[in-house]
Motif scaffolding. Structure first.
Motif, PDB file in Angstrom:
ATOM      1  N   GLU A  25      28.028  42.369  37.639  1.00  0.00           N
ATOM      2  CA  GLU A  25      27.373  41.211  37.033  1.00  0.00           C
ATOM      3  C   GLU A  25      27.371  41.296  35.520  1.00  0.00           C
ATOM      4  O   GLU A  25      27.199  40.301  34.845  1.00  0.00           O
ATOM      5  CB  GLU A  25      25.952  41.065  37.571  1.00  0.00           C
ATOM      6  CG  GLU A  25      25.081  42.280  37.328  1.00  0.00           C
ATOM      7  CD  GLU A  25      23.839  42.260  38.197  1.00  0.00           C
ATOM      8  OE1 GLU A  25      22.759  42.424  37.626  1.00  0.00           O
ATOM      9  OE2 GLU A  25      23.960  42.072  39.414  1.00  0.00           O
ATOM     10  N   ASP A  26      27.591  42.501  34.968  1.00  0.00           N
ATOM     11  CA  ASP A  26      27.647  42.664  33.522  1.00  0.00           C
ATOM     12  C   ASP A  26      29.028  42.349  32.959  1.00  0.00           C
ATOM     13  O   ASP A  26      29.177  42.148  31.768  1.00  0.00           O
ATOM     14  CB  ASP A  26      27.291  44.105  33.125  1.00  0.00           C
ATOM     15  CG  ASP A  26      25.872  44.465  33.515  1.00  0.00           C
ATOM     16  OD1 ASP A  26      25.051  43.549  33.697  1.00  0.00           O
ATOM     17  OD2 ASP A  26      25.596  45.667  33.645  1.00  0.00           O
ATOM     18  N   LYS A  27      30.049  42.346  33.813  1.00  0.00           N
ATOM     19  CA  LYS A  27      31.416  42.164  33.354  1.00  0.00           C
ATOM     20  C   LYS A  27      32.031  40.946  34.009  1.00  0.00           C
ATOM     21  O   LYS A  27      31.869  40.726  35.193  1.00  0.00           O
ATOM     22  CB  LYS A  27      32.267  43.380  33.738  1.00  0.00           C
ATOM     23  CG  LYS A  27      31.845  44.672  33.123  1.00  0.00           C
ATOM     24  CD  LYS A  27      32.749  45.777  33.603  1.00  0.00           C
ATOM     25  CE  LYS A  27      32.264  47.121  33.101  1.00  0.00           C
ATOM     26  NZ  LYS A  27      33.065  48.208  33.638  1.00  0.00           N
ATOM     27  N   LYS A  28      32.738  40.189  33.225  1.00  0.00           N
ATOM     28  CA  LYS A  28      33.512  39.085  33.790  1.00  0.00           C
ATOM     29  C   LYS A  28      34.680  39.701  34.539  1.00  0.00           C
ATOM     30  O   LYS A  28      35.289  40.669  34.094  1.00  0.00           O
ATOM     31  CB  LYS A  28      34.026  38.179  32.678  1.00  0.00           C
ATOM     32  CG  LYS A  28      34.822  37.018  33.197  1.00  0.00           C
ATOM     33  CD  LYS A  28      35.215  36.081  32.076  1.00  0.00           C
ATOM     34  CE  LYS A  28      35.931  34.901  32.691  1.00  0.00           C
ATOM     35  NZ  LYS A  28      35.317  33.647  32.328  1.00  0.00           N
ATOM     36  N   SER A  29      34.989  39.151  35.686  1.00  0.00           N
ATOM     37  CA  SER A  29      36.165  39.592  36.430  1.00  0.00           C
ATOM     38  C   SER A  29      36.708  38.419  37.221  1.00  0.00           C
ATOM     39  O   SER A  29      36.016  37.415  37.426  1.00  0.00           O
ATOM     40  CB  SER A  29      35.826  40.750  37.367  1.00  0.00           C
ATOM     41  OG  SER A  29      34.949  40.325  38.391  1.00  0.00           O
ATOM     42  N   TRP A  30      37.955  38.553  37.622  1.00  0.00           N
ATOM     43  CA  TRP A  30      38.600  37.542  38.447  1.00  0.00           C
ATOM     44  C   TRP A  30      39.171  38.223  39.681  1.00  0.00           C
ATOM     45  O   TRP A  30      39.745  39.310  39.591  1.00  0.00           O
ATOM     46  CB  TRP A  30      39.741  36.860  37.704  1.00  0.00           C
ATOM     47  CG  TRP A  30      39.347  36.150  36.449  1.00  0.00           C
ATOM     48  CD1 TRP A  30      38.757  34.923  36.335  1.00  0.00           C
ATOM     49  CD2 TRP A  30      39.535  36.618  35.113  1.00  0.00           C
ATOM     50  NE1 TRP A  30      38.578  34.596  35.017  1.00  0.00           N
ATOM     51  CE2 TRP A  30      39.048  35.624  34.240  1.00  0.00           C
ATOM     52  CE3 TRP A  30      40.078  37.781  34.554  1.00  0.00           C
ATOM     53  CZ2 TRP A  30      39.089  35.747  32.859  1.00  0.00           C
ATOM     54  CZ3 TRP A  30      40.112  37.914  33.182  1.00  0.00           C
ATOM     55  CH2 TRP A  30      39.613  36.902  32.351  1.00  0.00           C
ATOM     56  N   TRP A  38      40.001  42.262  34.831  1.00  0.00           N
ATOM     57  CA  TRP A  38      38.895  42.266  33.875  1.00  0.00           C
ATOM     58  C   TRP A  38      39.464  41.993  32.496  1.00  0.00           C
ATOM     59  O   TRP A  38      40.427  42.646  32.083  1.00  0.00           O
ATOM     60  CB  TRP A  38      38.217  43.632  33.827  1.00  0.00           C
ATOM     61  CG  TRP A  38      37.501  44.030  35.063  1.00  0.00           C
ATOM     62  CD1 TRP A  38      36.190  43.817  35.369  1.00  0.00           C
ATOM     63  CD2 TRP A  38      38.042  44.749  36.185  1.00  0.00           C
ATOM     64  NE1 TRP A  38      35.887  44.344  36.594  1.00  0.00           N
ATOM     65  CE2 TRP A  38      37.012  44.924  37.126  1.00  0.00           C
ATOM     66  CE3 TRP A  38      39.309  45.250  36.502  1.00  0.00           C
ATOM     67  CZ2 TRP A  38      37.199  45.571  38.331  1.00  0.00           C
ATOM     68  CZ3 TRP A  38      39.499  45.899  37.704  1.00  0.00           C
ATOM     69  CH2 TRP A  38      38.446  46.054  38.604  1.00  0.00           C
ATOM     70  N   TRP A  51      44.115  42.086  29.733  1.00  0.00           N
ATOM     71  CA  TRP A  51      43.236  42.330  30.866  1.00  0.00           C
ATOM     72  C   TRP A  51      43.644  43.624  31.553  1.00  0.00           C
ATOM     73  O   TRP A  51      44.767  44.082  31.434  1.00  0.00           O
ATOM     74  CB  TRP A  51      43.264  41.153  31.846  1.00  0.00           C
ATOM     75  CG  TRP A  51      44.573  40.938  32.547  1.00  0.00           C
ATOM     76  CD1 TRP A  51      44.919  41.347  33.801  1.00  0.00           C
ATOM     77  CD2 TRP A  51      45.726  40.255  32.034  1.00  0.00           C
ATOM     78  NE1 TRP A  51      46.205  40.975  34.100  1.00  0.00           N
ATOM     79  CE2 TRP A  51      46.721  40.296  33.030  1.00  0.00           C
ATOM     80  CE3 TRP A  51      46.021  39.613  30.828  1.00  0.00           C
ATOM     81  CZ2 TRP A  51      47.986  39.730  32.868  1.00  0.00           C
ATOM     82  CZ3 TRP A  51      47.273  39.052  30.663  1.00  0.00           C
ATOM     83  CH2 TRP A  51      48.227  39.106  31.673  1.00  0.00           C
ATOM     84  N   SER A 128      43.651  32.890  30.212  1.00  0.00           N
ATOM     85  CA  SER A 128      42.273  33.176  30.632  1.00  0.00           C
ATOM     86  C   SER A 128      41.680  31.976  31.374  1.00  0.00           C
ATOM     87  O   SER A 128      40.959  32.141  32.360  1.00  0.00           O
ATOM     88  CB  SER A 128      41.388  33.592  29.459  1.00  0.00           C
ATOM     89  OG  SER A 128      41.213  32.539  28.549  1.00  0.00           O
ATOM     90  N   ASP A 132      40.357  31.765  35.339  1.00  0.00           N
ATOM     91  CA  ASP A 132      39.111  31.111  35.775  1.00  0.00           C
ATOM     92  C   ASP A 132      39.397  30.151  36.935  1.00  0.00           C
ATOM     93  O   ASP A 132      38.651  30.093  37.911  1.00  0.00           O
ATOM     94  CB  ASP A 132      38.467  30.318  34.639  1.00  0.00           C
ATOM     95  CG  ASP A 132      37.820  31.181  33.574  1.00  0.00           C
ATOM     96  OD1 ASP A 132      37.483  32.352  33.847  1.00  0.00           O
ATOM     97  OD2 ASP A 132      37.644  30.665  32.444  1.00  0.00           O
ATOM     98  N   HIS A 135      40.417  32.095  40.251  1.00  0.00           N
ATOM     99  CA  HIS A 135      39.419  33.016  40.804  1.00  0.00           C
ATOM    100  C   HIS A 135      38.967  32.569  42.196  1.00  0.00           C
ATOM    101  O   HIS A 135      38.538  31.431  42.396  1.00  0.00           O
ATOM    102  CB  HIS A 135      38.225  33.111  39.854  1.00  0.00           C
ATOM    103  CG  HIS A 135      37.126  33.999  40.329  1.00  0.00           C
ATOM    104  ND1 HIS A 135      37.310  35.335  40.563  1.00  0.00           N
ATOM    105  CD2 HIS A 135      35.843  33.736  40.645  1.00  0.00           C
ATOM    106  CE1 HIS A 135      36.172  35.869  40.985  1.00  0.00           C
ATOM    107  NE2 HIS A 135      35.264  34.910  41.044  1.00  0.00           N
TER     108      HIS A 135
END
Length: 164
Positions: A25-30, A38, A51, A128, A132, A135
């Motif tokens: 939850e602290d890091k954006k990931s796909w 990441w 990434w 990027s 999104d 994902h």
């Protein structure tokens, strides 16, 4: 932070640290068709986008072309079978490859161990944003359709010599 420092710091992370759900939850990931990506912080989105990818055994990215981007890969861990314009090569930890814009390229993990790599494109373009949009999609045909809107074009099945 320099680019080489980013590579060294990333290379020191193990899979548990990269995949730790407590940190998710602290890091954006796909999550894209079995791969986890990441973003590397500090991207200059005008000139490049980078990434980290985690690729489980048996996963692959089919041959595709970037209309306006060079793509680069630096192998952090594992063994990658890399494809470019009908030719295969094996890349291992510490190897790097550049796929020039317009080249037909892809990769797969043929070994029984996962792969981890630092990848980047230049210029950044809409990659990027594309990640999104892709994902959690589960339909490969939808991934191909959405990618084409962002200047990423997948080869039709059977049209890339040597790619199985």
């Amino acid at each position: 932070m320099t680019f080489s420092n980013t590579i060294e710091q990333t290379a020191e992370l193990n899979d548990e640290q990269l995949l730790n759900e407590n940190n998710a939850e602290d890091k954006k990931s796909w999550s894209i068709l079995g791969h986890t990506y990441w973003p590397v912080m500090g991207n200059d989105f005008d000139t490049s986008f980078s990434w980290i990818t985690y690729d489980p055994p048996g996963t692959f990215v089919p041959p595709h072309r970037h209309g306006s981007q060079d793509e680069h890969v630096y192998i952090l861990e594992g063994e990658y079978s890399l494809y470019v314009d009908g030719e295969w090569t094996i890349a291992r930890k510490g190897d790097s490859v550049k796929w020039p814009k317009g080249s037909l390229h892809g990769y797969r993990i043929d070994s029984d161990k996962p792969g981890r790599a630092l990848m980047w494109v230049s210029p950044a373009g809409d990659l990027s944003t594309l990640f999104d949009e892709l994902h959690n999609l589960t339909d490969p045909e939808e991934v191909v359709r959405v990618s084409a809107k962002r200047d990423i074009f997948f080869a039709k099945e059977g049209s890339a010599p040597g790619y199985k």
